[in-house]
Design an enzyme around this catalytic site. Structure first.
Site, PDB file in Angstrom:
ATOM      1  N   MET A  33       0.860  -1.184   0.000  1.00 31.84           N
ATOM      2  CA  MET A  33       0.000   0.000   0.000  1.00 31.84           C
ATOM      3  C   MET A  33       0.896   1.233   0.000  1.00 31.84           C
ATOM      4  SD  MET A  33      -3.117   0.934   2.619  1.00 31.84           S
ATOM      5  CE  MET A  33      -2.136   0.713   4.088  1.00 31.84           C
ATOM      6  N   ARG A  70      -6.670  -1.229   9.114  1.00 35.16           N
ATOM      7  CA  ARG A  70      -6.856  -0.631  10.431  1.00 35.16           C
ATOM      8  C   ARG A  70      -7.366  -1.650  11.442  1.00 35.16           C
ATOM      9  NH1 ARG A  70      -9.085   5.337   8.394  1.00 35.16           N
ATOM     10  NH2 ARG A  70      -6.982   6.171   8.082  1.00 35.16           N
ATOM     11  N   TYR A  72       0.990   3.725  12.691  1.00 35.92           N
ATOM     12  CA  TYR A  72       0.689   3.537  11.265  1.00 35.92           C
ATOM     13  C   TYR A  72      -0.773   3.185  11.028  1.00 35.92           C
ATOM     14  CZ  TYR A  72       2.138  -1.517  11.847  1.00 35.92           C
ATOM     15  OH  TYR A  72       2.310  -2.822  12.225  1.00 35.92           O
ATOM     16  N   GLU A  73      -1.151   3.215   9.744  1.00 35.17           N
ATOM     17  CA  GLU A  73      -2.552   3.088   9.319  1.00 35.17           C
ATOM     18  C   GLU A  73      -3.438   4.189   9.911  1.00 35.17           C
ATOM     19  OE1 GLU A  73      -3.178   1.316   6.918  1.00 35.17           O
ATOM     20  OE2 GLU A  73      -1.312   0.198   6.960  1.00 35.17           O
ATOM     21  N   GLY A  74      -2.859   5.357  10.070  1.00 33.74           N
ATOM     22  CA  GLY A  74      -3.584   6.482  10.669  1.00 33.74           C
ATOM     23  C   GLY A  74      -3.331   6.500  12.154  1.00 33.74           C
TER      24      GLY A  74
END
Length: 590
Positions: free
Chosen positions: A164, A297, A441-443
């Site tokens: 990604m 997430r 990570y992932e927001g």
């Protein structure tokens, strides 16, 4: 480093007894012929063997050696390549993938249990296939039939991996300012140019090919997020017959030297006029990428649960064996020089906190998986819509609360070991380092909190929250549970705070940001209270069947409601203090 043993007894309890997954699968036509209780148990058993005997033994050595970057190529630690080859033979990458392209089509409720085992055994190893699974989901949902039929089968097989590619050096959370460009070509493909950073598994030696999902901007695209498109860019070009051809203009410029997950390659990936193909519609790439991002997430949230479980197992075993001082009530082991440290109140506090939060998280992960299965497979439109609303509401909560509590639990586990917890050979310091990234990570978890409160609660007028609250209240009133009253009280606190924030947000632009993290934690503790009330109800009803297991479950529920749920009181007080205390200091005074 202590051995990891998958908590199969508890996983089955949650899946079969608390949520009665087999009954749900039986009423969903898309799953009724695919999975039942026996199939699920067989998969869990095999997953426990694979994670415990094949993958977990590589955890410490992988951390010690780390991924290595040499002249543009990444070499994974010793044993990873061989273990990955064995791993993909079991079809694990495609466990919940679309059967039309070679996936196994298993429900998400089962997949989350497997993911927990994988992260608990070896978080670095887990990430290589987690990114592939997420990429497959986005391709299956948004790509053309030609792209799906070409790329999904070898990705589900595990021969090809996925990545990604979102973040750029200047653009993390604010993806609207990315600079990577895509130029249309005469043959219908696109020339992709730009550089991406923090790309998990962007280069490795485990697979024949890596399929990068890349966010880029087309010429003349609108500014900001509305001008982002999504492209499929293979590391190695693929012929019309699916065979591998020449190397694409994709290269790994370096890998990051990190605090943890050292065996996972975190790469700088350069695209120098690389050939790619559009996924979905032009300028709507961010929405398509969110299919993958939301999958990741939840997966990264489960990383928090897995690491916490591994830490708990080691800490509990150590506490039963380590002799230090005597119990406050008198000698427990008079034949020993001292008593096991598990007799001491503070050790019990830490272990019970770990146990209650990890098992609560395990149940909540299964619950979110249930909503994902309903949103995907239910033939009832209203049921699908309700499940989709809950998934949207609960995904940021799961990601952030699982990982915040996961770090807390790993720190508790390290503390139980005392000085030995700071020493590498015991494994606890690695778990603390490995789990720490999951909050970032992932927001980041702060972004997840803003998403939960700002987008999912305030922007929607609290509609999704009311749906969740209705379900919780219905359960409390309809089921025999020792904690129904406490559950409703906590729920009412969440509802009252939510209503107050809805009003504050009308006049205070800073209200949502100031309250969001505390609000997410308050919501998390209430959600776990719902899980523990459900687990306690089952344990009470079945106690005679297995006294040791169910009595332990009830004792842990009692601890949760007595010692952890009251944290909602202080969280409410912090929220109601408003935004003013955060803005009393000028920037130059920091």
């Amino acid at each position: 480093m202590p051995d990891y043993n998958a908590p199969l007894r508890d996983l089955r309890f949650v899946l079969h007894q608390v949520f009665d997954a087999p009954a749900l699968w039986a009423r969903l036509p898309a799953l009724s012929e695919t999975v039942d209780a026996a199939t699920a148990d067989a998969i869990l058993e095999e997953a426990a063997k694979v994670t415990g005997s094949l993958i977990a033994p590589l955890n410490r050595s992988g951390d010690e050696e780390g991924a290595q970057w040499v002249a543009g190529e990444v070499h994974t630690p010793a044993g990873f390549k061989q273990a990955y080859a064995t791993y993909i033979q079991g079809g694990w990458v495609g466990l919940s993938g679309n059967p039309a392209y070679g996936g196994m089509g298993m429900p998400k409720m089962l997949a989350v249990a497997f993911e927990e085992m994988l992260y608990a055994a070896n978080a670095s190893f887990a990430l290589y296939s987690a990114l592939s699974s997420g990429a497959c989901l986005a391709i299956d949902a948004h790509a053309s039939e030609a792209l799906k039929s070409t790329y999904l089968p070898p990705m589900y097989e595990g021969r090809w991996a996925g990545s990604m590619c979102l973040t750029e050096a200047h653009a993390g959370t604010d993806l609207g300012i990315i600079r990577t460009r895509a130029e249309p070509q005469a043959d219908g493909s696109y020339s992709i140019s730009g550089s991406k950073i923090f790309i998990t598994g962007g280069e490795q030696d485990l697979t024949e090919n890596i399929i990068h999902l890349v966010l880029a901007k087309l010429p003349g695209a609108p500014a900001g997020p509305k001008g982002i498109s999504l492209f499929l860019v293979p590391k190695v070009l693929v012929g019309g017959d699916g065979s591998l051809g020449a190397r694409n203009a994709v290269s790994c410029g370096s890998i990051e030297h990190k605090m943890g997950i050292k065996a996972s390659s975190t790469c700088v990936i350069n695209f120098d006029g690389a050939q790619g193909w559009l996924i979905g519609e032009a300028n709507k790439g961010l929405a398509a990428m969110f299919t993958m991002m939301n999958y990741e997430r939840l997966s990264i949230g489960i990383q928090g649960i897995g690491c916490a479980e591994a830490s708990y197992q080691a800490a509990a075993a150590y506490a039963r064996e380590r002799l230090q001082s005597r119990a406050a009530s008198g000698k427990v082991a008079p034949d020993q020089a001292a008593d096991p440290i598990i007799v001491h109140a503070d050790v019990r506090r830490m272990l019970l906190s770990m146990k209650a939060m990890t098992e609560g998280g395990r149940a909540f992960a299964c619950y979110v998986g249930q909503q994902l299965d309903l949103s995907k497979f239910s033939e009832d439109a209203a049921e699908r819509q309700q499940a989709e609303a809950l998934v949207a509401l609960l995904t940021p909560l799961a990601k952030a609360f699982f990982t915040d509590s996961g770090l807390d639990s790993c720190v508790h586990g390290q503390q139980v070991f005392g000085g030995h917890g700071y020493i590498r050979e015991w494994g606890q310091e690695q778990l603390v380092r490995d789990v720490r990234i999951a909050q970032i990570y992932e927001g980041t978890n702060g972004i997840q909190a803003l998403d939960l409160l700002g987008r999912k609660v305030v922007a929607g007028g609290g509609a999704a929250l009311r749906q969740f609250a209705t379900e919780v209240r219905h359960f409390a009133h309809q089921h025999e549970t020792p904690y129904g009253g406490e559950l409703v009280t906590a729920l009412e606190r969440l509802e009252a705070v939510s209503g107050w924030l809805l009003e504050q947000a009308k006049t205070d632009a800073n209200a949502v940001g100031a309250a969001s993290v505390e609000y997410l934690h308050l919501f998390g503790y209430v959600a776990y209270a719902y899980m523990w009330a459900r687990m306690a109800a089952v344990a009470e009803a079945r106690r005679a069947d297995d006294e040791a297991f169910y009595a332990g479950k009830l004792a842990t529920a009692a601890f949760y409601f007595a010692r952890l749920l009251p944290r909602t009181l202080s969280l409410e007080a912090s929220i109601r203090a408003g935004s003013a205390p955060l803005y009393g200091l000028a920037a130059e005074q920091f």
